[in-house]
Structure formats: C-alpha cells, structure tokens
Design a protein around this motif. Structure first.
Motif, short mmCIF file in Angstrom:
data_model
loop_
_atom_site.label_atom_id
_atom_site.label_comp_id
_atom_site.label_asym_id
_atom_site.label_seq_id
_atom_site.Cartn_x
_atom_site.Cartn_y
_atom_site.Cartn_z
N GLU A 202 0.85 -1.21 0.00
CA GLU A 202 0.00 0.00 0.00
C GLU A 202 0.88 1.25 0.00
OE1 GLU A 202 -3.53 0.50 0.18
OE2 GLU A 202 -3.60 -1.58 -0.52
N GLY A 203 1.92 1.24 0.85
CA GLY A 203 2.97 2.26 0.74
C GLY A 203 2.73 3.59 1.43
N ASP A 204 1.51 3.91 1.86
CA ASP A 204 1.30 5.19 2.55
C ASP A 204 1.78 5.07 4.00
OD1 ASP A 204 -1.40 4.69 4.33
OD2 ASP A 204 -1.38 3.52 2.48
N SER A 205 1.89 6.22 4.69
CA SER A 205 2.55 6.18 5.99
C SER A 205 1.76 5.35 7.01
CB SER A 205 2.84 7.58 6.50
OG SER A 205 1.66 8.20 6.91
N ASP A 206 0.42 5.42 6.99
CA ASP A 206 -0.37 4.60 7.92
C ASP A 206 -0.10 3.11 7.70
OD1 ASP A 206 -1.52 6.75 9.03
OD2 ASP A 206 -3.55 6.39 8.28
N ALA A 207 -0.09 2.71 6.44
CA ALA A 207 0.08 1.29 6.12
C ALA A 207 1.50 0.85 6.47
CB ALA A 207 -0.22 1.05 4.65
N LEU A 208 2.49 1.71 6.22
CA LEU A 208 3.87 1.33 6.53
C LEU A 208 4.08 1.23 8.05
CD1 LEU A 208 5.81 3.42 3.84
CD2 LEU A 208 5.37 0.94 3.86
N THR A 209 3.43 2.11 8.80
CA THR A 209 3.51 2.00 10.27
C THR A 209 2.88 0.70 10.74
OG1 THR A 209 3.43 4.39 10.49
CG2 THR A 209 2.82 3.12 12.44
N TYR A 210 1.74 0.35 10.14
CA TYR A 210 1.04 -0.90 10.49
C TYR A 210 1.96 -2.10 10.23
CZ TYR A 210 -2.76 -4.37 10.28
OH TYR A 210 -3.57 -5.47 10.48
N ALA A 211 2.61 -2.10 9.07
CA ALA A 211 3.50 -3.22 8.71
C ALA A 211 4.71 -3.27 9.64
CB ALA A 211 3.96 -3.07 7.26
N ARG A 212 5.28 -2.10 9.94
CA ARG A 212 6.50 -2.06 10.78
C ARG A 212 6.20 -2.60 12.17
NH1 ARG A 212 7.22 3.14 11.40
NH2 ARG A 212 6.78 3.07 13.63
N ARG A 213 5.01 -2.28 12.71
CA ARG A 213 4.66 -2.79 14.05
C ARG A 213 4.59 -4.31 14.06
NH1 ARG A 213 0.41 1.85 15.27
NH2 ARG A 213 1.86 3.36 16.12
N ILE A 214 4.03 -4.88 13.02
CA ILE A 214 3.95 -6.35 12.95
C ILE A 214 5.35 -6.94 12.87
CG2 ILE A 214 3.26 -8.30 11.49
CD1 ILE A 214 0.78 -6.66 10.69
N ARG A 215 6.17 -6.38 11.98
CA ARG A 215 7.50 -6.97 11.79
C ARG A 215 8.36 -6.80 13.04
NH1 ARG A 215 7.55 -9.21 7.08
NH2 ARG A 215 6.74 -8.22 5.19
N GLU A 216 8.27 -5.63 13.70
CA GLU A 216 9.07 -5.42 14.92
C GLU A 216 8.62 -6.36 16.03
OE1 GLU A 216 10.34 -0.75 14.16
OE2 GLU A 216 8.88 -1.20 15.73
#
Ligand SMILES: C[S@@+](CC[C@H](N)C(=O)[O-])C[C@H]1O[C@@H](n2cnc3c(N)ncnc32)[C@H](O)[C@@H]1O
Length: 237
Positions: A202-216
């Motif tokens: 998706e690439g927008d900042s909300d979606a990237l934050t969502y993905a980063r939280r899962i990966r972290e």
C-alpha cells in the motif's frame, strides 16, 4: 480511504490467524434447526457468517460491525454468493444487539461485548438454550514480557488468559465445549507475513507504520510464540 488494517486484510478470508480448514470444521459442528438465525457480532467483511449460511439453505443471518468498508464488502459477497437469502449486514454497535439467536459467531471480537471474559457471559445471553457459539479468542501461550505487551500497543497481561483458563471461563459462563482449534505457528506466520506484505505494498505512511509494528513485534524475543489464538465451538447448556 479504508483503514490500514482493512487494506492489509485484502485477499485474506478472515481478520484472525485461523486457517480456512479450521474455521470450516467449526462451522460443520453448528447443528442448528431449519430456519435458524445466526448472529455474527463484529463480523468484519462477513466471510465466516457467509460460510455458516452456506451450510443450510434455510438458515438466516445477521452480521453487525462498526466498519462501513467491511460491511460494504460483506454485502457485496452476500449478493454474489447467497442471492435471495435472508442475510443482513448492518453498520451498528454489536453491544446494542439483544434477543436470543440459534447461533452466535464472535471471533476476534470479544471487545464488542466488553472483552474477555465478560463477553462469554454476554454471548450466553444472546444464544438460545441448546444453541451454538463459535468463539475466537487470543490467549497467552507463554507469559508475555513487558516488551511484548508494549509491542502489542500497550496491552496488559490480564486482558487474556492461558488456554486452560479460557476453556474454564467458557464452562463457567454456561457452555459445554464441543470442539477447539488452535492457530499453529504456520497459521500465524502466513497471516502476519501476509498482513505486513500487503500493508507495505500500500505504501502510505499509515500502512507502513502498520507493517512495521507487525515486523518489529515478530522480531523481538517471544515475538512469535507468546500469543495464541483459538476457536471454541460452544453449546449453550
Ligand atoms: C479482529 S476483527 C474480526 C472480524 C471477524 N470476526 C473475523 O474474524 O474475520 C474485529 C472487528 O470488530 C469490529 N468492531 C469493533 N468494535 C465494534 C463494535 N462495538 N460493534 C461492532 N463491531 C465492532 C471491528 O470493526 C472489526 O471488524
């Protein structure tokens, strides 16, 4: 625009880690009367309710969720898969639903009824004697570390139970447990890696934050083996 979570779930049947096979096995056990009314409280995009209703052409359905995008998806799926059937999807607070139903599905959505374990008591009031509940809830496979709780967004240990505690709470609320299914490590990996990858696309900042939280969260010690999720097929005694 739909929420980052809603967009990350595109292409996934459910907003929980259970496999389609496990969900189908639980729904096979519903055993309801002809014309039965099935409520899904916190139904998301409606896949589980539709699968339930596909098991008997006379069963009727009511799915309730606050997410307008999810309800629009549910209505579109119902129109394609169950044309002419008595199934309604409503944008509505599930906490306002009352009355007795032949079955209630409440999966990953206990918060709509006050959270675990209070939700189990409310579910018992929403289902007729002899009726069925498919309850999907998280539980602690291991004691959560402070770091893990923080990575979940500030969760507290008392929000969930052990698997044994979860089963005992269901019995204490007036249910017999007819079947259980736990998400496997492979189920969790498929679910969370798909969510993160979808959100990154998706690439927008909300979606990237969502993905980063899962990966972290998955990367910290205990990140993949602290939280469990299970489906319980419950019969109202
Ligand atoms: C984790 S999702 C689970 C969705 C679905 N049961 C599944 O397993 O695929 C939780 C859902 O609860 C919905 N929700 C949250 N609060 C609600 C409320 N008060 N009433 C109805 N739905 C609510 C959210 O919009 C979301 O769709």
């Amino acid at each position: 625009m739909p929420s980052a979570s809603n967009r990350a779930h595109r292409g996934l049947p459910f907003a929980n880690p259970m496999s389609e096979a496990a969900v189908d096995r639980m729904l096979d056990g519903l055993r309801l009367r002809p014309g039965a009314l099935v409520l899904d409280s916190g139904c998301g995009s409606g896949e589980m309710l539709l699968r339930a209703l596909e098991r008997d052409p006379t069963w009727r359905g009511l799915g309730v969720d606050l997410d307008e995008d999810a309800i629009a998806q549910a209505r579109a799926r119902a129109g394609e898969r169950l044309p002419g059937r008595d199934v309604r999807f409503e944008v509505r607070d599930a906490g306002d639903v009352s009355g007795r139903h032949d079955a209630v599905l409440n999966v990953g959505s206990s918060h709509v009824h006050g959270g675990y374990p209070a939700a189990l008591g409310t579910l018992r009031t929403l289902v007729a004697d002899g009726g069925a509940v498919v309850y999907g809830e998280g539980y602690w496979r291991e004691e959560p570390s402070p770091g893990f709780l923080a990575a979940l967004g500030g969760a507290t240990e008392d929000e969930l139970d052990t698997f044994g505690g979860l089963r005992s709470a269901a019995v204490a609320a007036g249910f017999e447990i007819e079947a259980v299914a736990e998400a496997s490590d492979a189920d969790w990996t498929r679910y969370e890696e798909t969510l993160a990858a979808n959100a990154e696309r998706e690439g927008d900042s909300d979606a990237l934050t969502y993905a980063r939280r899962i990966r972290e969260r998955r990367a910290i010690p205990g990140g993949t083996d602290t939280l469990g999720f299970a489906l319980l097929l419950l019969r109202a005694g």
